[in-house]
Design an enzyme around this catalytic site. Structure first.
Site, short mmCIF file in Angstrom:
data_model
loop_
_atom_site.label_atom_id
_atom_site.label_comp_id
_atom_site.label_asym_id
_atom_site.label_seq_id
_atom_site.Cartn_x
_atom_site.Cartn_y
_atom_site.Cartn_z
N LEU A 269 0.83 -1.20 0.00
CA LEU A 269 0.00 0.00 0.00
C LEU A 269 0.87 1.26 0.00
O LEU A 269 1.83 1.36 0.77
CB LEU A 269 -0.92 -0.01 1.22
CG LEU A 269 -2.19 0.83 1.14
CD1 LEU A 269 -3.06 0.40 -0.04
CD2 LEU A 269 -2.97 0.72 2.44
N HIS B 31 2.78 -15.69 3.22
CA HIS B 31 3.67 -14.88 4.06
C HIS B 31 3.99 -15.74 5.28
O HIS B 31 3.08 -16.11 6.03
CB HIS B 31 2.96 -13.60 4.47
CG HIS B 31 3.85 -12.64 5.21
ND1 HIS B 31 3.59 -11.29 5.28
CD2 HIS B 31 4.98 -12.83 5.93
CE1 HIS B 31 4.53 -10.70 6.01
NE2 HIS B 31 5.39 -11.62 6.42
N CYS C 30 -3.55 -9.12 5.01
CA CYS C 30 -3.38 -7.82 5.66
C CYS C 30 -4.07 -7.81 7.02
O CYS C 30 -5.25 -8.14 7.12
CB CYS C 30 -3.92 -6.71 4.78
SG CYS C 30 -3.70 -5.06 5.50
N ASN D 193 6.83 -15.70 0.97
CA ASN D 193 7.01 -14.27 1.16
C ASN D 193 7.39 -14.02 2.62
O ASN D 193 6.99 -14.76 3.50
CB ASN D 193 5.70 -13.54 0.79
CG ASN D 193 5.66 -12.08 1.19
OD1 ASN D 193 4.76 -11.64 1.87
ND2 ASN D 193 6.66 -11.32 0.77
N GLY D 194 8.18 -12.97 2.85
CA GLY D 194 8.52 -12.58 4.21
C GLY D 194 10.01 -12.60 4.49
O GLY D 194 10.62 -13.67 4.49
N GLY D 195 10.61 -11.44 4.72
CA GLY D 195 11.99 -11.36 5.17
C GLY D 195 13.04 -11.70 4.14
O GLY D 195 14.21 -11.89 4.49
N GLY E 174 9.15 -8.14 -0.82
CA GLY E 174 8.42 -6.92 -0.51
C GLY E 174 9.32 -5.73 -0.32
O GLY E 174 9.84 -5.16 -1.28
N LYS F 236 -3.22 -14.69 -1.51
CA LYS F 236 -2.05 -14.39 -0.67
C LYS F 236 -2.52 -14.40 0.78
O LYS F 236 -3.47 -13.71 1.15
CB LYS F 236 -1.45 -13.03 -1.02
CG LYS F 236 -0.17 -12.72 -0.23
CD LYS F 236 0.48 -11.44 -0.71
CE LYS F 236 1.85 -11.26 -0.05
NZ LYS F 236 1.76 -10.94 1.38
#
Length: 335
Positions: free
Chosen positions: A16, A167, A96, A207-209, A229, A135
């Site tokens: 966002l 994630h 989210c 996804n993530g880190g 990301g 997701k």
């Protein structure tokens, strides 16, 4: 042009206020193959809003629209609009954790309603031929067992969703901000790897880190795709070697200066249409991340690109200032 055969090995997460169409065009100058996602757009905004929330540049393909919503009919309507506009994929946000999103009954809280997500997927697939993907997180609050995750994946995939990006953190719906939810819950990559082993027929992305292409390559030994990301935004030049390292491309790796030159016509067109320079350059701030003189580049753009009438000369000036502030190098050391 719709490309139903795009490769989702590497993608940039929907973020966002960050992954708007200017950032996506910028990212595309560095990688032809990376799958790009829009910011999350709510079904309410698309259906009832006055703006064009589906606008994008043709150069952005392959591009996926991420939707926020929980009404199957509304999601199907928006998916159909997205397909008609040429999007390559439509994705449902089930990750989210923000209060605003929860109040709208979408995002991560939908993990607790797999039947509704499955119904939404089914409704969307009835009206589009492009992929409908999800997701999500590995869990929410105290519902964070592996069984909870597999039940969710099992029920949603039974309605035809074959592509999930996970994630690898759970989300705390109460007590943590969205930013804290991206950092505090521990990463559990092994759980995502296990998910791929237990659902080998599904396309599972992680996804993530993830902050480097070397890390991406390690993950790709266990799962089908990697979504990056914040690193892709704050250090965008990571994208310059994605095609060569992950997609076996023979295309030359562009220098940072080459990337800027490729952006010039786009910036000039935006300015001619009445746009502001900083709408684009705010996404380019991190292009020289970690290099000598990068602070001068960031400061000059930040201080001048927002000014009325600022043009491409500001970008040129930032480059000149950065080069002028680079530490001198002994010619003998360069040999």
């Amino acid at each position: 042009m719709i490309n139903n055969k795009f490769d989702s090995t590497f993608s940039i997460a929907p973020m966002l206020d960050w992954t708007d169409r200017h950032y996506r065009y910028f990212a595309r100058t560095m990688s032809a193959n990376t799958l790009l996602y829009t910011e999350m757009v709510t079904t309410g905004a698309i259906i009832h809003g006055s703006g064009d929330y589906l606008a994008y540049n043709e150069e952005e393909h392959p591009i996926a629209l991420q939707l926020g919503g929980s009404n199957p009919a509304d999601l199907a309507h928006c998916a159909k609009l997205a397909a008609e506009r040429g999007y390559d994929e439509v994705n449902i946000n089930v990750g989210c954790p923000s209060d605003r999103v929860q109040n709208g009954r979408f995002g991560a809280c939908l993990m607790a309603e797999p039947e509704l997500v499955a119904e939404s997927v089914d409704a969307m697939k009835q009206v589009v031929d492009i992929p409908v993907t999800v997701k999500t997180r590995i869990g929410i609050d105290d519902q964070d067992s592996y069984e909870f995750l597999t039940r969710f994946i099992g029920m949603v995939s039974a309605k035809g969703c074959t592509d999930f990006t996970i994630h690898a953190r759970k989300a705390w719906l109460q007590g943590l901000s969205p930013k804290e939810n991206r950092e505090i819950p521990p990463l559990d990559y092994d759980r995502v790897y296990q998910l791929k082993r237990d659902f080998p027929q599904l396309n599972i992305g992680i996804n993530g880190g993830i902050t480097s292409l070397e890390q991406a390559k390690i993950h790709l030994q266990h799962v089908d795709g990697v979504m990056v990301g914040r690193e892709a935004y704050q250090n965008p030049y990571i994208l310059a070697q994605v095609d060569q390292q992950l997609f076996n491309s023979n295309a030359p790796v562009l220098s940072r200066e080459d990337v800027i030159e490729k952006m010039v016509p786009y910036i000039e067109k935006h300015l001619q249409q009445g746009g502001r320079l900083n709408h684009i350059t705010r996404h380019m701030i991190g292009l020289f991340q970690g290099l000598p003189g990068s602070r001068s580049w960031r400061r000059f753009l930040s201080e001048n690109a927002h000014k009325q009438g600022a043009g491409i000369e500001v970008v040129r000036g930032a480059i000149d200032l950065m080069n002028a502030n680079k530490p001198a190098v002994d010619p003998e050391l360069e040999r």
